[in-house]
Design a protein around this motif. Structure first.
Motif, short mmCIF file in Angstrom:
data_model
loop_
_atom_site.label_atom_id
_atom_site.label_comp_id
_atom_site.label_asym_id
_atom_site.label_seq_id
_atom_site.Cartn_x
_atom_site.Cartn_y
_atom_site.Cartn_z
N MET A 1 -3.81 4.40 -6.96
CA MET A 1 -3.64 4.25 -5.67
C MET A 1 -2.78 5.56 -5.07
O MET A 1 -1.44 5.70 -5.62
CB MET A 1 -2.82 3.01 -5.22
N SER A 2 -3.04 6.21 -4.02
CA SER A 2 -2.54 7.38 -3.45
C SER A 2 -1.11 7.02 -2.76
O SER A 2 -0.79 5.71 -2.27
CB SER A 2 -3.33 7.96 -2.50
N LEU A 3 -0.27 7.74 -2.53
CA LEU A 3 1.05 7.64 -1.91
C LEU A 3 0.55 6.91 -0.44
O LEU A 3 1.57 5.80 0.07
CB LEU A 3 1.65 8.96 -1.74
N ARG A 4 -0.28 7.36 0.37
CA ARG A 4 -0.49 7.12 1.77
C ARG A 4 -1.11 5.57 1.56
O ARG A 4 -0.64 4.58 2.32
CB ARG A 4 -1.81 7.80 1.99
N ASP A 5 -1.93 5.05 0.31
CA ASP A 5 -2.18 3.79 0.22
C ASP A 5 -1.03 2.70 0.00
O ASP A 5 -1.01 1.79 0.34
CB ASP A 5 -3.22 3.82 -0.92
N GLN A 6 -0.35 3.54 -0.91
CA GLN A 6 1.02 2.53 -1.18
C GLN A 6 1.73 2.31 -0.07
O GLN A 6 2.26 1.07 0.02
CB GLN A 6 2.01 3.51 -2.33
N LYS A 7 1.85 3.40 0.65
CA LYS A 7 2.75 3.01 2.12
C LYS A 7 2.11 2.25 3.00
O LYS A 7 2.66 1.23 3.55
CB LYS A 7 2.91 4.41 2.66
N SER A 8 0.76 2.05 3.19
CA SER A 8 -0.05 1.42 3.83
C SER A 8 0.10 -0.20 3.59
O SER A 8 0.13 -0.98 4.18
CB SER A 8 -1.56 1.75 3.97
N PHE A 9 0.07 -0.29 2.06
CA PHE A 9 0.18 -1.51 1.64
C PHE A 9 1.48 -2.12 1.86
O PHE A 9 1.51 -3.45 2.24
CB PHE A 9 -0.14 -1.52 -0.06
N LEU A 10 2.62 -1.32 1.59
CA LEU A 10 3.99 -1.93 1.49
C LEU A 10 4.19 -2.21 2.99
O LEU A 10 4.82 -3.07 3.29
CB LEU A 10 4.86 -0.82 1.10
N SER A 11 3.68 -1.49 3.95
CA SER A 11 3.88 -1.62 5.49
C SER A 11 3.44 -2.80 6.18
O SER A 11 3.90 -3.29 7.05
CB SER A 11 3.28 -0.40 6.11
N LYS A 12 2.57 -3.47 5.30
CA LYS A 12 1.87 -4.89 5.74
C LYS A 12 2.58 -5.97 5.32
O LYS A 12 2.30 -7.02 5.43
CB LYS A 12 0.29 -4.98 5.24
N ILE A 13 3.84 -5.73 4.33
CA ILE A 13 4.50 -6.61 4.01
C ILE A 13 5.60 -6.86 4.57
O ILE A 13 6.61 -5.94 4.26
CB ILE A 13 4.65 -6.60 2.25
N HIS A 14 6.18 -8.00 5.05
CA HIS A 14 7.37 -8.07 5.69
C HIS A 14 8.62 -8.26 4.52
O HIS A 14 8.42 -9.00 3.67
CB HIS A 14 7.60 -9.26 6.82
N PRO A 15 9.69 -7.53 4.59
CA PRO A 15 10.24 -6.82 5.75
C PRO A 15 10.25 -5.26 5.43
O PRO A 15 10.87 -4.45 6.05
CB PRO A 15 11.78 -7.23 5.80
N PHE A 16 9.28 -4.50 4.62
CA PHE A 16 9.20 -3.31 4.49
C PHE A 16 8.83 -2.59 5.42
O PHE A 16 9.08 -1.31 5.53
CB PHE A 16 8.14 -3.32 3.05
#
Length: 604
Positions: free
Chosen positions: A1-16
């Motif tokens: 999983m790319s850095l962009r995908d990781q950031k996208s994944f975490l951003s959908k999880i509160h409170p990240f």
């Protein structure tokens, strides 16, 4: 999983999503992907982790001894408490092969110190966590009306006169204020004179304008605090069928007058239109038209993000007005005063939003022939069914002779319920205890409630069996994996009913006459029958569960499906699922409190 995908994944999880770009980058740099097979033990009281876990795929169960407390799925995270406090009371075990992100402990703790919102989420108690999650889930739906306070809208400058002022002088002053409303101050109390009151009390009675204002003013002036929500003001106006209320500060000083037209201009919905139609209905057909508009009102309020307890309060007031009007249109005037028409169950608690069924009864004054009421009660039930209020499956309706009898007959019945305990008797008593007078002589019901309280004095064993009904249905947070065990979950049985019945049991023991669950909780807290933290948790959980039920009801109506209390757990978003889990946790703890309080373990 790319850095962009990781950031996208975490951003959908509160409170990240609360992390800044720099903080998110720090998090990702110190985050690895890990795999754990089924049955792997991740955390125990003796095994504290060095990572914070965020699930990509798989399921983890949290245990306390042998009891499953919680299950974690995709996008769930755990266990902040182990990292923050360096200990764990529970164990975490992989139930389904796990792929997850692991964030280093030091970095997780560093982020907590750097970001206040991130920190508050993990350090807050369960109530604050629920509130935070609800705010995030429903923030986009919240209308400006719902967060508006009374002080945010237009207040009319009050025309205040002292007692002893001549009416003609008060009228002259009101004209200078360009208002049709005169406020009369008597000591620390306020009264009101309106145009309609002048017509009735002065013009029609031919009274002189030199009379003192207090001789016709209505005391007290209904008021609301400036810090209250605007929606509460609207509910009060509709409940009391008035067009204006006073606005006071914490000292009880009158700040201004809030007019109905100002509220309606602040928030455009057609509740006022429905209320007006009910008032103006002179026959059953016109009243039916008004009743049919309630669903549209509910949909409008829900779409604007109005909290479910506010919706139930407002719709409850409109329902009461419909019931009252039906009673008056069907029953001959000479019979109305010798009886009390009551609603019970969820209607009596003002908690039935969608018309699911009707629970009602008639209490007739002793010495009055009940038989003369029966044909009218048959018609009343048929009319309500025609209006869209489904018949009660248990036949708890005024058309049933069992629920249409004299005060003494009801007293005899409540005595049987108490002296001959059986599940049906417990349920009949529970339904009756939630009764609320909507028309006729309400003193008849007050008499019956007082008699019931007196009969229950020192009946500890009965109360234990009555409270035991709280445990009738399983609550999913104490059974394995409610998300994968079944698609459908009865949210009423699993969460709403235990709160209602447990609070009802405490209210009965404390002789509380209030019928709504929310108000009962607040009164129980005031009486110190429950701790403030428990009261707040129950209020939050009750709101979450009822909101999810209403959402499911409205979806079923839209799809043309039969209404029930089941929700499809696989249609829930991540935050809704978290809200549901935390609410079930609160319900489970409340059940344990009820067992302890009523010593139910002694009778099991």
């Amino acid at each position: 999983m790319s850095l962009r995908d990781q950031k996208s994944f975490l951003s959908k999880i509160h409170p990240f999503e609360l992390l800044s770009n720099e903080q998110m980058d720090l998090c990702i740099r110190h985050m690895d992907i890990a795999y754990y097979p089924k049955n792997e033990i991740l955390i125990t009281p003796e095994k504290i982790p060095n990572h914070f876990f965020v699930i990509i795929k798989g399921i983890v169960h949290e245990y306390k001894e042998e009891e499953i407390l919680m299950d974690y799925h995709q996008q769930d995270s755990f266990d902040s408490n182990s990292l923050i406090y360096g200990k764990s009371k529970n164990s975490f075990k992989v139930y389904e092969d796990l792929i997850c992100y692991e964030i280093e402990k030091d970095i997780f703790l560093e982020l907590i110190e750097q970001n206040e919102g991130f920190k508050n989420f993990f350090l807050n108690n369960l109530v604050n966590k629920l509130q935070t999650l609800k705010d995030k889930e429903y923030k986009s739906d919240l209308s400006s009306f719902m967060i508006a306070k009374v002080s945010d809208t237009i207040l009319r400058k009050p025309c205040i006169v002292e007692t002893g002022t001549k009416l003609i002088d008060a009228i002259d002053k009101s004209m200078k204020y360009s208002t049709s409303t005169i406020i009369v101050k008597k000591d620390n109390e306020y009264g009101i004179i309106t145009d309609s009151l002048l017509k009735v009390k002065v013009l029609l009675e031919g009274r002189d304008l030199s009379i003192p204002v207090e001789s016709i003013a209505i005391f007290p002036l209904l008021s609301i605090n400036k810090e209250d929500y605007l929606f509460d003001a609207l509910t009060l106006l509709i409940k009391k069928s008035i067009k204006r209320i006073g606005v006071i500060n914490t000292k009880g000083e009158l700040l201004g007058i809030l007019e109905q037209i100002d509220i309606l201009s602040h928030f455009a919905n057609h509740t006022y239109v429905v209320d007006t139609k009910i008032k103006n209905a002179n026959n059953l057909e016109d009243l039916k038209d008004a009743s049919n508009e309630l669903i549209s009102t509910i949909k409008t309020l829900n779409a604007k993000g109005v909290k479910v307890n506010h919706i139930s309060s407002l719709i409850g007031q409109l329902n009461i007005k419909i019931y009252r009007k039906v009673y008056r249109l069907i029953l001959p005037k000479e019979l109305q005063k010798d009886a009390c028409f009551i609603v019970m169950g969820s209607e009596g608690r003002n908690e039935q939003i969608i018309k699911t069924d009707q629970d009602n009864a008639l209490v007739v004054k002793d010495g009055i022939d009940v038989e003369q009421y029966r044909p009218y009660m048959e018609k009343l039930t048929e009319t309500l069914i025609d209006f869209g209020y489904p018949p009660c499956p248990g036949n708890i309706m005024v058309s049933n002779p069992f629920w249409c009898k004299t005060v003494q007959d009801y007293k005899n019945e409540t005595a049987k319920w108490i002296e001959a305990p059986a599940m049906q008797n417990y349920m009949d008593l529970a339904i009756f205890f939630d009764s609320f007078s909507v028309a006729g002589d309400k003193e008849l019901l007050i008499n019956l409630k007082e008699d019931l309280f007196n009969k229950l004095h020192d009946k500890d064993v009965f109360m234990a069996y009555f409270a035991k009904a709280t445990l009738t249905f399983d609550t999913p947070s104490t059974v394995a994996n409610f998300m994968t065990k079944t698609y459908y979950l009865d949210i009423k049985k699993g969460g709403i009913f235990p709160i209602v019945q447990g609070i009802r049991s405490l209210a009965l023991r404390e002789r509380i006459r209030e019928t709504t669950t929310v108000k009962r909780i607040k009164i129980l807290e005031q009486k110190k029958a429950i701790e403030p933290q428990m009261a707040n948790e129950l209020l939050e959980a009750f709101d979450v569960l009822n909101t999810l039920r209403l959402k499911a009801h409205l979806q079923k109506l839209q799809d043309g499906k039969k209404l029930n209390n089941e929700i499809d757990t696989h249609t829930l978003g991540k935050i809704e699922r978290d809200l549901l889990k935390d609410s079930f946790k609160i319900v489970s703890n409340f059940k344990k409190f009820i067992i302890y309080t009523f010593r139910i373990d002694k009778i099991l």
